[in-house]
Design an enzyme around this catalytic site. Structure first.
Site, PDB file in Angstrom:
ATOM      1  N   CYS A 135     -15.880   2.386 -26.720  1.00  0.00           N
ATOM      2  CA  CYS A 135     -17.247   2.895 -26.724  1.00  0.00           C
ATOM      3  C   CYS A 135     -17.806   3.055 -25.322  1.00  0.00           C
ATOM      4  O   CYS A 135     -18.719   2.322 -24.917  1.00  0.00           O
ATOM      5  CB  CYS A 135     -18.102   1.873 -27.460  1.00  0.00           C
ATOM      6  SG  CYS A 135     -18.746   2.547 -28.939  1.00  0.00           S
ATOM      7  N   GLY A 194       0.774  -1.237   0.000  1.00  0.00           N
ATOM      8  CA  GLY A 194       0.000   0.000   0.000  1.00  0.00           C
ATOM      9  C   GLY A 194       0.800   1.279   0.000  1.00  0.00           C
ATOM     10  O   GLY A 194       0.216   2.357   0.020  1.00  0.00           O
ATOM     11  N   TYR A 213      -0.521  -2.026 -12.103  1.00  0.00           N
ATOM     12  CA  TYR A 213      -1.952  -2.128 -12.414  1.00  0.00           C
ATOM     13  C   TYR A 213      -2.272  -1.495 -13.767  1.00  0.00           C
ATOM     14  O   TYR A 213      -3.329  -0.891 -13.947  1.00  0.00           O
ATOM     15  CB  TYR A 213      -2.793  -1.507 -11.286  1.00  0.00           C
ATOM     16  CG  TYR A 213      -2.416  -2.049  -9.918  1.00  0.00           C
ATOM     17  CD1 TYR A 213      -2.736  -3.357  -9.572  1.00  0.00           C
ATOM     18  CD2 TYR A 213      -1.706  -1.274  -8.999  1.00  0.00           C
ATOM     19  CE1 TYR A 213      -2.358  -3.876  -8.341  1.00  0.00           C
ATOM     20  CE2 TYR A 213      -1.335  -1.788  -7.762  1.00  0.00           C
ATOM     21  CZ  TYR A 213      -1.672  -3.083  -7.441  1.00  0.00           C
ATOM     22  OH  TYR A 213      -1.302  -3.595  -6.220  1.00  0.00           O
TER      23      TYR A 213
HETATM   24  N1  LLP Z   1      -0.875  -7.117  -0.428  1.00  0.00           N
HETATM   25  C1  LLP Z   1      -2.196  -7.383  -0.559  1.00  0.00           C
HETATM   26  C2  LLP Z   1      -2.799  -8.414   0.274  1.00  0.00           C
HETATM   27  C3  LLP Z   1      -2.960  -6.655  -1.490  1.00  0.00           C
HETATM   28  O1  LLP Z   1      -4.250  -6.919  -1.608  1.00  0.00           O
HETATM   29  C4  LLP Z   1      -2.334  -5.674  -2.293  1.00  0.00           C
HETATM   30  C5  LLP Z   1      -3.110  -4.926  -3.285  1.00  0.00           C
HETATM   31  C6  LLP Z   1      -0.962  -5.433  -2.123  1.00  0.00           C
HETATM   32  C7  LLP Z   1      -0.267  -6.174  -1.186  1.00  0.00           C
HETATM   33  C8  LLP Z   1      -0.202  -4.424  -2.922  1.00  0.00           C
HETATM   34  O2  LLP Z   1      -0.702  -3.132  -2.793  1.00  0.00           O
HETATM   35  P1  LLP Z   1       0.135  -1.897  -3.403  1.00  0.00           P
HETATM   36  O3  LLP Z   1       1.416  -1.804  -2.629  1.00  0.00           O
HETATM   37  O4  LLP Z   1       0.413  -2.196  -4.832  1.00  0.00           O
HETATM   38  O5  LLP Z   1      -0.763  -0.746  -3.231  1.00  0.00           O
HETATM   39  N2  LLP Z   1      -5.873  -1.914  -8.951  1.00  0.00           N
HETATM   40  C9  LLP Z   1      -5.650  -0.937  -7.910  1.00  0.00           C
HETATM   41  C10 LLP Z   1      -4.890  -1.504  -6.754  1.00  0.00           C
HETATM   42  C11 LLP Z   1      -5.538  -2.699  -6.097  1.00  0.00           C
HETATM   43  C12 LLP Z   1      -4.643  -3.302  -5.079  1.00  0.00           C
HETATM   44  C13 LLP Z   1      -5.211  -4.528  -4.472  1.00  0.00           C
HETATM   45  N3  LLP Z   1      -4.349  -5.123  -3.503  1.00  0.00           N
HETATM   46  C14 LLP Z   1      -4.965   0.283  -8.501  1.00  0.00           C
HETATM   47  O6  LLP Z   1      -4.752   0.332  -9.713  1.00  0.00           O
HETATM   48  O7  LLP Z   1      -4.671   1.244  -7.793  1.00  0.00           O
END
Ligand code: LLP
Length: 418
Positions: free
Chosen positions: A341, A239, A370
């Site tokens: 579209c 996150g 992503y």
């Molecule tokens: N660990 C778990 C259990 C997670 O569910 C996620 C992301 C991460 C780590 C990694 O999170 P990050 O460090 O990348 O924020 N599609 C969305 C993001 C969805 C993330 C879901 N889980 C976007 O484009 O912002």
């Protein structure tokens, strides 16, 4: 994003001009910089150098096989969320003990695969899932290493879609269910407790939230000791925010400072950043098809759409847009739209860009996380190519799909054939 620079008014990725990349690989194409990946890994490595912290890359952010191999070589682990990601991570050389498997809906087959591979931990998100993991392990005559994911019920100041650790979201066990899970683990030798896990959500800017989460994990650690269980790790999830348009980088040092002196004896801290490692290492290269005026708006229609890059449509995400060639003339406020579209097919809204004409190239910045991972074939659009810049060379690491790929695996009943 030091890897994208301008020289005499033209944009370069590492040492290669985006004009050349477009000529070689076409558009739309994702371009990744190995140099930038190493840089982000370096920041993580330095921040946590004196701490028992292990980085597990969230594969969902970008599962490209070449990138995964690059990350594997750097010695980090992988957090996977499906059997598919698990197999990809293994294929890229991640050793089983450096893989954790999260997710609310693991199937029996996926649980079986994880046990067969001997991964570090199955991160269990509900009591019924715990029972299923135990059942599959018993049938195989093995003991399943289980991490319990709790829902910390903390509200991060982020987009609602990304607030996965908020109370009421589908993720993890409620704190009140942990005792029951521990009692079950003590009663069934098919499962052993190896750790606790939480994930606050994505694009989290405040370290203060991780402080609260860490206190919570420490409480769980102590609870496990009281129940005569001996976990090995506490997993703070991912996150870590990326400054997409402006702002400062995520303060990793502050996170390290809050852990310093506060990690229990024998405990390893896992972190699972995805975006932090790859977002800034990727861009989407796209070409202007038309510039049109409608109802007082200037629309720049490009050849990449929401099927190629979904973040702006899904989250209202704003990414930097850079013209590959800076034409002289005063900048104009424009919207960047794709060919799909849907009204939501906007890559950028109200951005100031220098004059543009058909054929010009644009770079959508910070799109390495992503981006391709969430692409689709919606509107029967073949998915884009992916290119990795590595040690001065540009490698095609995923071919652009072709139109015939669109019906790959489709079957037509004989009576409809012909
Ligand atoms: N660990 C778990 C259990 C997670 O569910 C996620 C992301 C991460 C780590 C990694 O999170 P990050 O460090 O990348 O924020 N599609 C969305 C993001 C969805 C993330 C879901 N889980 C976007 O484009 O912002």
């Amino acid at each position: 994003m030091a890897w994208v620079t301008y020289r005499e008014g033209a944009a370069y990725g590492e040492e290669i001009s985006f004009h050349e990349l477009a000529a070689r690989f076409g558009t739309p194409t994702y371009i990744y910089s190995a140099q930038q990946v190493q840089e982000s890994l370096g920041l993580l490595g330095r921040a946590f150098a004196d701490l028992p912290v292990q980085v597990f890359y969230a594969v969902k952010a970008n599962a490209n096989g070449a990138l995964l191999r690059l990350l594997r070589r750097a010695g980090i682990g992988a957090e996977v969320v499906s059997g598919g990601e698990l197999v990809r991570a293994r294929k890229a050389g991640f050793p089983p003990h450096q893989i954790v498997f999260t997710g609310v809906g693991k199937t029996s087959q996926e649980i079986g695969l994880a046990l067969e591979q001997g991964i570090r931990a199955l991160i269990v998100e509900s009591l019924p899932e715990l029972g299923e993991v135990a059942r599959v392990a018993r049938n195989r005559g093995v003991q399943a290493p289980v991490g319990l994911r709790v829902n910390p019920a903390l509200d991060p100041n982020t987009h609602p879609h990304l607030a996965t650790g908020k109370g009421g979201s589908k993720f993890g066990l409620e704190l009140s269910q942990v005792e029951q899970a521990l009692a079950y683990i003590r009663s069934d030798s098919s499962v052993s407790l190896v750790g606790f896990h939480l994930h606050l959500g994505s694009q989290i800017e405040q370290v203060a939230l991780y402080r609260v989460a860490w206190e919570l994990l420490l409480d769980l650690w102590q609870l496990a000791q009281r129940r005569e269980l001996n976990p090995q790790f506490l997993d703070l999830g991912g996150g870590f925010a990326v400054p997409y348009l402006a702002g400062s980088p995520f303060p990793l040092e502050e996170l390290a400072a809050l852990l310093r002196g506060r990690v229990p004896e024998g405990c390893v801290v896992l972190v699972e950043p995805g975006r932090f490692i790859v977002a800034e290492a990727g861009v989407l290269l796209t070409r202007v098809l038309y510039v049109k005026e409608v109802h007082g708006r200037t629309l720049v229609v490009v050849d990449a759409g929401m099927n190629d890059f979904l973040r702006p449509a899904l989250y209202g995400a704003r990414h930097p847009i850079w013209p590959v060639k800076r034409r002289p003339g005063s900048p104009r406020r424009v919207d960047l739209v794709g060919p799909v579209c849907e009204n939501a097919d906007l890559l950028a809204q109200e951005v100031e860009l220098p004059p543009l004409v058909s054929g010009d190239l644009l770079v959508v910045g910070k799109a390495g996380a992503y981006g391709f991972a969430m692409s689709s074939q919606y509107n029967s659009r073949p998915r884009p190519a992916e290119v990795l810049l590595l040690e001065g060379e540009a490698y095609l690491v995923r071919e652009r799909e072709t139109v015939t790929d669109l019906w790959h695996k489709e079957e037509v009943p004989p009576c409809l054939a012909g």
